[in-house]
Design a protein around this motif. Sequence first.
Motif, PDB file in Angstrom:
ATOM      1  N   ARG A  50       0.824  -1.212   0.000  1.00 52.13           N
ATOM      2  CA  ARG A  50       0.000   0.000   0.000  1.00 52.13           C
ATOM      3  C   ARG A  50       0.856   1.259   0.000  1.00 52.13           C
ATOM      4  NH1 ARG A  50      -5.203  -1.770   3.742  1.00 52.13           N
ATOM      5  NH2 ARG A  50      -5.586  -3.668   2.533  1.00 52.13           N
ATOM      6  N   GLU A  53       2.248   1.616  -3.507  1.00 51.49           N
ATOM      7  CA  GLU A  53       1.198   2.097  -4.401  1.00 51.49           C
ATOM      8  C   GLU A  53       0.935   3.590  -4.189  1.00 51.49           C
ATOM      9  OE1 GLU A  53      -1.551   2.446  -7.309  1.00 51.49           O
ATOM     10  OE2 GLU A  53      -0.234   0.726  -6.964  1.00 51.49           O
ATOM     11  N   PHE A  54       0.885   4.025  -2.937  1.00 47.76           N
ATOM     12  CA  PHE A  54       0.681   5.438  -2.633  1.00 47.76           C
ATOM     13  C   PHE A  54       1.804   6.273  -3.245  1.00 47.76           C
ATOM     14  CE2 PHE A  54       1.756   9.063   0.094  1.00 47.76           C
ATOM     15  CZ  PHE A  54       0.600   9.812  -0.036  1.00 47.76           C
ATOM     16  N   GLN A  57       1.534   6.556  -6.976  1.00 44.98           N
ATOM     17  CA  GLN A  57       0.498   7.505  -7.380  1.00 44.98           C
ATOM     18  C   GLN A  57       1.013   8.937  -7.291  1.00 44.98           C
ATOM     19  OE1 GLN A  57      -2.960   6.785  -4.986  1.00 44.98           O
ATOM     20  NE2 GLN A  57      -3.354   4.780  -5.896  1.00 44.98           N
ATOM     21  N   ALA A  60       3.411   9.469 -10.193  1.00 41.84           N
ATOM     22  CA  ALA A  60       2.689   9.566 -11.463  1.00 41.84           C
ATOM     23  C   ALA A  60       2.020  10.938 -11.602  1.00 41.84           C
ATOM     24  CB  ALA A  60       1.640   8.456 -11.565  1.00 41.84           C
ATOM     25  N   ARG A  61       1.443  11.441 -10.537  1.00 42.53           N
ATOM     26  CA  ARG A  61       0.812  12.760 -10.580  1.00 42.53           C
ATOM     27  C   ARG A  61       1.842  13.849 -10.824  1.00 42.53           C
ATOM     28  NH1 ARG A  61      -3.612  12.364  -5.638  1.00 42.53           N
ATOM     29  NH2 ARG A  61      -4.761  10.638  -6.554  1.00 42.53           N
ATOM     30  N   LYS A  64       2.771  13.836 -14.482  1.00 44.94           N
ATOM     31  CA  LYS A  64       1.720  14.419 -15.327  1.00 44.94           C
ATOM     32  C   LYS A  64       1.806  15.947 -15.316  1.00 44.94           C
ATOM     33  CE  LYS A  64      -2.066  11.152 -15.585  1.00 44.94           C
ATOM     34  NZ  LYS A  64      -3.463  10.910 -15.231  1.00 44.94           N
TER      35      LYS A  64
END
Length: 67
Positions: A50, A53-54, A57, A60-61, A64
Amino acid sequence: MIRLTRLNDEEFIINCTQIERVESIPESNVILISGKHYVVKESIEEIIDRVIEFNAQIYARAQKRKE
């Protein structure tokens, strides 16, 4: 932030950047930098997944926004 489950099935959200260590007693005991701790149902491996994964994320943000 990750979602964890107390032994009484109560879910809560924890700031995973504040985790100092996780111990198996045999339940998982999540100890924060502040010294506060939480005994949770998730295994150490689930907690690690977890957190990964956090962090993925967040990365990835950030990527972007650079585009």
